[in-house]
Design a protein around this motif. Structure first.
Motif, short mmCIF file in Angstrom:
data_model
loop_
_atom_site.label_atom_id
_atom_site.label_comp_id
_atom_site.label_asym_id
_atom_site.label_seq_id
_atom_site.Cartn_x
_atom_site.Cartn_y
_atom_site.Cartn_z
N PHE A 1 2.70 9.13 -5.99
CA PHE A 1 3.64 8.80 -4.92
C PHE A 1 4.46 7.57 -5.25
O PHE A 1 5.56 7.37 -4.72
CB PHE A 1 2.91 8.61 -3.59
CG PHE A 1 2.23 7.27 -3.47
CD1 PHE A 1 2.87 6.19 -2.91
CD2 PHE A 1 0.93 7.11 -3.93
CE1 PHE A 1 2.24 4.96 -2.81
CE2 PHE A 1 0.30 5.88 -3.83
CZ PHE A 1 0.95 4.80 -3.27
N ILE A 2 3.91 6.68 -6.12
CA ILE A 2 4.69 5.50 -6.51
C ILE A 2 5.94 5.93 -7.27
O ILE A 2 7.03 5.41 -7.06
CB ILE A 2 3.82 4.56 -7.38
CG1 ILE A 2 2.65 4.01 -6.56
CG2 ILE A 2 4.66 3.42 -7.95
CD1 ILE A 2 1.71 3.11 -7.35
N ILE A 3 5.76 6.92 -8.15
CA ILE A 3 6.90 7.44 -8.90
C ILE A 3 7.90 8.09 -7.95
O ILE A 3 9.11 7.92 -8.07
CB ILE A 3 6.43 8.42 -9.97
CG1 ILE A 3 5.49 7.72 -10.95
CG2 ILE A 3 7.61 9.05 -10.70
CD1 ILE A 3 4.87 8.64 -11.98
N ILE A 4 7.35 8.87 -7.00
CA ILE A 4 8.24 9.56 -6.05
C ILE A 4 8.96 8.55 -5.17
O ILE A 4 10.14 8.73 -4.82
CB ILE A 4 7.44 10.57 -5.21
CG1 ILE A 4 6.94 11.70 -6.11
CG2 ILE A 4 8.27 11.12 -4.06
CD1 ILE A 4 6.19 12.79 -5.39
N LEU A 5 8.27 7.47 -4.81
CA LEU A 5 8.93 6.43 -4.01
C LEU A 5 10.10 5.83 -4.77
O LEU A 5 11.17 5.61 -4.21
CB LEU A 5 7.91 5.34 -3.65
CG LEU A 5 8.42 4.19 -2.78
CD1 LEU A 5 8.91 4.72 -1.43
CD2 LEU A 5 7.33 3.15 -2.58
N VAL B 1 2.20 4.82 3.50
CA VAL B 1 1.09 5.47 2.79
C VAL B 1 0.75 4.69 1.53
O VAL B 1 -0.42 4.56 1.15
CB VAL B 1 1.46 6.92 2.46
CG1 VAL B 1 0.37 7.58 1.63
CG2 VAL B 1 1.68 7.72 3.74
N LYS B 2 1.78 4.17 0.86
CA LYS B 2 1.55 3.38 -0.35
C LYS B 2 0.69 2.15 -0.06
O LYS B 2 -0.22 1.82 -0.82
CB LYS B 2 2.89 2.96 -0.94
CG LYS B 2 2.80 2.03 -2.15
CD LYS B 2 4.18 1.74 -2.69
CE LYS B 2 4.13 0.72 -3.83
NZ LYS B 2 3.77 -0.62 -3.35
N ARG B 3 0.96 1.48 1.07
CA ARG B 3 0.16 0.30 1.43
C ARG B 3 -1.29 0.67 1.70
O ARG B 3 -2.20 -0.05 1.32
CB ARG B 3 0.78 -0.40 2.65
CG ARG B 3 1.98 -1.27 2.31
CD ARG B 3 2.33 -2.20 3.45
NE ARG B 3 2.88 -1.44 4.57
CZ ARG B 3 4.18 -1.26 4.77
NH1 ARG B 3 5.06 -1.79 3.91
NH2 ARG B 3 4.63 -0.58 5.80
N ARG B 4 -1.50 1.82 2.34
CA ARG B 4 -2.88 2.28 2.58
C ARG B 4 -3.60 2.53 1.27
O ARG B 4 -4.76 2.15 1.09
CB ARG B 4 -2.86 3.57 3.41
CG ARG B 4 -2.47 3.37 4.87
CD ARG B 4 -2.53 4.69 5.60
NE ARG B 4 -3.82 5.33 5.40
CZ ARG B 4 -4.03 6.65 5.48
NH1 ARG B 4 -3.00 7.45 5.73
NH2 ARG B 4 -5.23 7.14 5.30
N LEU B 5 -2.92 3.17 0.34
CA LEU B 5 -3.55 3.47 -0.94
C LEU B 5 -3.77 2.22 -1.77
O LEU B 5 -4.75 2.11 -2.50
CB LEU B 5 -2.67 4.47 -1.71
CG LEU B 5 -3.34 5.22 -2.86
CD1 LEU B 5 -4.59 5.95 -2.40
CD2 LEU B 5 -2.37 6.20 -3.48
N GLU B 6 -2.85 1.25 -1.67
CA GLU B 6 -3.03 0.00 -2.40
C GLU B 6 -4.27 -0.75 -1.92
O GLU B 6 -4.96 -1.40 -2.72
CB GLU B 6 -1.79 -0.87 -2.24
CG GLU B 6 -0.60 -0.41 -3.08
CD GLU B 6 0.65 -1.21 -2.79
OE1 GLU B 6 0.70 -1.88 -1.73
OE2 GLU B 6 1.58 -1.15 -3.62
N ARG B 7 -4.56 -0.67 -0.62
CA ARG B 7 -5.78 -1.32 -0.12
C ARG B 7 -7.02 -0.66 -0.70
O ARG B 7 -8.01 -1.33 -1.01
CB ARG B 7 -5.80 -1.25 1.41
CG ARG B 7 -4.84 -2.23 2.08
CD ARG B 7 -5.16 -2.39 3.57
NE ARG B 7 -4.97 -1.14 4.31
CZ ARG B 7 -3.83 -0.80 4.89
NH1 ARG B 7 -2.78 -1.61 4.81
NH2 ARG B 7 -3.73 0.34 5.55
#
Length: 382
Positions: free
Chosen positions: A134-138, A109-115
């Motif tokens: 979500f970056i913090i949660i990751l 999901v992080k990669r999708r949001l980064e795009r």
């Protein structure tokens, strides 16, 4: 009578003997009395030795049984501990597998949001940070995984140690004395199991939050576009206010620094004045003490506690008290100077930080906020 027992005659009245003694020192009653005393002492010693021997043998037997019982109990406890460690190892492995799966899903999901944010990471990186939770949660998930793996590693080590201890016997190689090891104070048993249980509960909580966040990401992507426009304007205002606050704070720090430098100078002057005052008291003290020493040579009745003597004693004590108080005040002034110097260093350090912060906010941050991407690009469309 006295001739028969010359040892009873006072030494000052005895005449020197010119030949061997004609009588003995002790009577037969003394001889029998001495024998009876030796018998009693011998019997008492034997009785004491016999009691000690019986008590010691009984104590050795009791302590030997107690040592065996204690060692058996300890071995049993170590065995139970090994079972507990195996249980928690299983729980940790299970939770680590679940966390690895969740991290993998969240990373996708992080990669999708980064795009979607690829075009906005320049001018909007400061706004995007508080949106992309979500970056913090990751990171929290990875931290929880790290704690689980570290706990598992500790459990593996502890299980290996306890397994080795469980197989130790009185005939085992490698056993030795370790003086004072029994005084070591490890943590309590309840905290041991609670530590791992808390780690697992924390990991489960992080996974639940991560799973919930992944479900909200799709909604968040669409809502972020509108929110970021609002945030862009709000952050611009915040930056302007912050820069003004920072400049005002920087000016106040410079004022405080100037006052602190002046106070340091005055305190240094005070220290020098105190040192001079202490030196100025040395000669008067020497004079008073020298006078006392000189007057101590007065002969016979002249050596009396007259008024000059009392006044000199008072003078010495007054000067010594004055020096003591001056030294105390000197120590206080030196401590104050150290505090002022530390304050000066802290102010100078803070000023450098404020200057750097102003540069970052005014030049770097505001310089990158001169452009803003369109709505389609904010939601990840190319």
């Amino acid at each position: 009578k006295w001739q028969r027992y010359p040892e009873c005659i006072s030494p000052s009245k005895r005449k020197p003997r010119l030949g061997p003694a004609l009588s003995t020192r002790y009577m037969p009653e003394d001889w029998f009395k001495s024998n009876r005393s030796n018998y009693r002492e011998s019997e008492s010693s034997r009785n004491s030795a016999e009691r000690l021997r019986r008590d010691t043998i009984r104590m050795i037997q009791d302590k030997d049984q107690m040592t065996r019982r204690t060692q058996d109990t300890t071995s049993k406890n170590i065995g139970e501990r090994l079972n507990d460690i195996s249980f928690w190892r299983s729980e940790l492995n299970h939770e680590i597998d679940n966390m690895v799966t969740e991290i993998s899903a969240l990373t996708d999901v992080k990669r999708r949001l980064e795009r979607a944010l690829a075009e906005t990471e320049g001018p909007l990186i400061s706004e995007a940070v508080h949106v992309i939770l979500f970056i913090i949660i990751l990171r929290s998930n990875r931290a929880a995984q790290h704690e689980l793996e570290r706990d598992l590693s500790d459990k593996v080590t502890a299980q290996r140690i306890d397994d080795r201890c469980h197989h130790l016997r009185n005939t085992s190689d490698g056993i030795s004395y370790y003086r004072g090891i029994d005084r070591m104070d490890p943590s309590l048993p309840d905290s041991w199991s609670k530590f791992t249980d808390d780690n697992i509960l924390h990991s489960q909580s992080e996974r639940a939050a991560s799973h919930k966040l992944r479900d909200e990401i799709e909604i968040l992507l669409n809502a972020t576009s509108n929110e970021m426009w609002d945030q862009f304007n709000s952050v611009n205002v915040s930056f302007t206010n912050r820069i003004a606050e920072m400049a005002d704070t920087k000016n106040n720090l410079q004022t405080h620094l100037a006052k602190t430098l002046q106070e340091i100078f005055q305190t240094e002057m005070l220290i020098e004045a105190l040192k001079k005052a202490i030196r100025d008291k040395e000669n008067p003290l020497k004079v008073a003490q020298t006078r006392l020493e000189e007057r101590s040579r007065r002969p016979n009745v002249e050596l009396c506690r007259d008024n000059p003597h009392h006044r000199l004693v008072t003078e010495v004590r007054e000067i010594e008290d004055t020096i003591h108080k001056l030294r105390e005040r000197l120590m206080e002034a030196e401590n104050t100077l150290q505090t002022l110097v530390k304050t000066k260093v802290a102010l100078e350090h803070d000023l450098s930080i404020k200057a750097n912060s102003l540069f970052l906010d005014q030049e770097k941050c505001m310089g990158t906020r001169k452009s803003f991407p369109s709505t389609p690009r904010l939601v990840g469309y190319t």
